[in-house]
Design a protein around this motif. Structure first.
Motif, PDB file in Angstrom:
ATOM      1  N   ALA A 318      25.498  82.753 -28.098  1.00  0.00           N
ATOM      2  CA  ALA A 318      27.592  82.540 -28.300  1.00  0.00           C
ATOM      3  C   ALA A 318      28.285  83.068 -28.592  1.00  0.00           C
ATOM      4  O   ALA A 318      29.480  83.533 -28.554  1.00  0.00           O
ATOM      5  N   LEU A 325      24.534  89.903 -25.386  1.00  0.00           N
ATOM      6  CA  LEU A 325      24.197  89.368 -23.938  1.00  0.00           C
ATOM      7  C   LEU A 325      23.968  90.174 -22.247  1.00  0.00           C
ATOM      8  O   LEU A 325      22.420  89.360 -22.607  1.00  0.00           O
ATOM      9  N   TRP A 344      27.978  80.689 -23.584  1.00  0.00           N
ATOM     10  CA  TRP A 344      29.152  82.269 -24.383  1.00  0.00           C
ATOM     11  C   TRP A 344      30.400  82.567 -23.671  1.00  0.00           C
ATOM     12  O   TRP A 344      30.929  82.905 -24.690  1.00  0.00           O
TER      13      TRP A 344
END
Length: 501
Positions: A318, A325, A344
């Protein structure tokens, strides 16, 4: 390891306190709080054990004394109960205790049991304090589960009064490794499949995952016998672990177990055992069913972290950049990837998140197509407020096609038509990403067939696409397309693309 979802510490602590073994240990610690005479080491007298059984409402349970003794031992091992030894010589106390035990089953009080410091943490500490106490207790039970049944040694004492340890078919390292492997497989199943997180796994299938070689189509009789022996052993171990709250366990049906020549085993035929291993038995639940609880997931992950294993949880990404990511999500199970992406995005504004994702998706490196596909999947979770960021990249060679798809899906107006070059570039890019994740799946074959069938002269245009993966994609299409003529055209186009490069 794939990421797992963890409950909050408060929820896990409540689960720990509700686990039968710890709950009983806490009750016994409070029972001993004023001070209770015990034998050296904290062993309860027969009278006190009977009182403990009554206190725990286990009088009607034939295994009540065993459960009470286990709970008392856990209280001592975790510090819920503290043992104050008397000033008398320990060896004399032990000798007196042995004499008394031989005479009437009682032991001479040589110490005093009182409540330990950890008992105060149960009610006054933090959730993490409770979990630490639970973990300590779980570790002691796990060690006991991996140890041999010393009761089996009674008949093996030699004339000299010594126990013949060589006669035990037990390797402590192998046994601990096997049990860790079983718990690890349960953890992996839970992480990879949400249904496994709420459903139970048949014991034969779980044992087979450890015993049957991956390249063995049909298990041999020897392998089936090994599975059978391991199931009986694991059944005993799971029965011991279940009260900790680590697992939900439905034991093996006692009617399936028999003792032959001093060895306990499943008495079903070879055919029935093979069915059990392959999970084809109609009533496979008779062979045992197990599920790792949320508390169990927490415990196994803690052990993995201590062993240096990378065991992430959903939410770890996150606060990471979009590049991290997009590189990480393709390795996650679908549900975990979806949850991770939502967490996220929740830390950012829609427009800001979109800009960050699009910037990270650029590139001509080998991993770029998969990054862009992951970017597209993540952006599908972003609302219409991200539209300005998508319009900014409409002329971008890498992102223009992706942006048009997003805008169309979100009902945007005035979307410029893409050029034929952009359409083919996006097609090659998407296929390159799919090839990186699906190998030669049936879904990918259908995608290839559909593209070629819907676009006449596809290969004549596709080989000219200025994309680093064009030749590899066309070669894969030749391998995947079922029509020999189309497959040949794909291979010829791949050759042209390589010659052009």
């Amino acid at each position: 390891m794939p990421p797992v979802r963890l409950r909050s510490e408060a929820e896990l602590a409540r689960d720990a306190l509700a686990a039968p073994l710890l709950a009983r240990a806490v009750r016994l610690a409070r029972w001993a709080e004023p001070g209770k005479p015990v034998a050296s080491g904290g062993v309860l007298s027969a009278d006190d054990l009977r009182e403990a059984v009554e206190l725990l409402d286990l009088a009607a349970d034939e295994d009540g004394p065993e459960h009470a003794a286990q709970a008392w031992q856990l209280a001592v091992d975790t510090g819920l109960v503290a043992i104050q030894e008397s000033a008398a010589d320990d060896s004399e106390a032990d000798s007196a205790a042995d004499d008394d035990t031989a005479a009437d089953g009682e032991r001479e009080p040589a110490a005093t049991a009182i409540s330990g410091e950890e008992l105060q943490l149960i009610t006054g500490g933090s959730p993490q304090d409770v979990l630490d106490i639970w973990l300590d207790g779980f570790e002691t039970v796990l060690a006991d589960a991996a140890a041999p049944d010393l009761g089996d040694l009674v008949d093996q004492i030699s004339e000299g009064g010594e126990i013949d340890l060589d006669s035990i078919d037990w390797n402590p390292e192998e046994e601990a490794e096997f049990l860790d492997g079983i718990l690890g497989n349960l953890y992996l199943l839970t992480a990879m499949d949400e249904e496994a997180a709420v459903g139970s796994v048949p014991l034969p299938a779980l044992v087979a995952s450890m015993v049957v070689p991956d390249d063995m189509d049909e298990p041999t009789d020897d392998i089936l016998e090994e599975v059978s022996e391991a199931m009986v052993r694991l059944d005993d171990q799971f029965r011991l672990l279940a009260p900790t709250g680590l697992i939900d366990y439905q034991p093996v049906d006692e009617a399936l177990i028999e003792e032959v020549d001093g060895e306990v085993r499943l008495h079903e035929s070879e055919a029935a055992r093979e069915q059990a291993v392959q999970d084809e038995e109609e009533d496979v639940s008779r062979y045992g069913m197990v599920r790792l609880t949320p508390l169990g997931v927490y415990a196994v992950r803690s052990r993995m972290l201590d062993a240096g294993v990378d065991a992430p949880v959903v939410g770890d990404l996150a606060d990471k950049g979009a590049d991290v990511l997009l590189d990480t999500l393709p390795g996650h199970p679908e549900s975990a990837a979806h949850a991770e992406a939502e967490l996220w995005l929740g830390r950012r504004t829609p427009e800001g998140a979109a800009r960050e994702l699009l910037a990270a998706a650029r590139g001509d490196d080998e991993g770029a197509p998969l990054r862009r596909l992951t970017c597209q999947q993540t952006l599908s979770l972003v609302g219409g407020a991200a539209e300005p960021a998508l319009r900014e990249v409409l002329d971008d060679r890498h992102l223009g096609g992706l942006a048009r798809v997003w805008l169309a899906e979100h009902g945007a107006k005035d979307i410029p038509e893409p050029s034929e070059t952009m359409v083919f570039w996006l097609t090659v890019d998407t296929l390159a990403a799919q090839l990186a994740t699906e190998d030669d799946s049936e879904e990918l074959r259908d995608l290839v067939r559909g593209l070629v069938d819907q676009s006449g002269g596809f290969f004549e245009s596709a080989w000219r696409v200025d994309h680093p993966a064009t030749a590899d994609v066309l070669e894969a299409m030749g391998r995947l397309h079922p029509d020999k003529k189309a497959a040949k055209e794909a291979r010829k186009a791949a050759f042209k693309a390589r010659s052009r490069a």
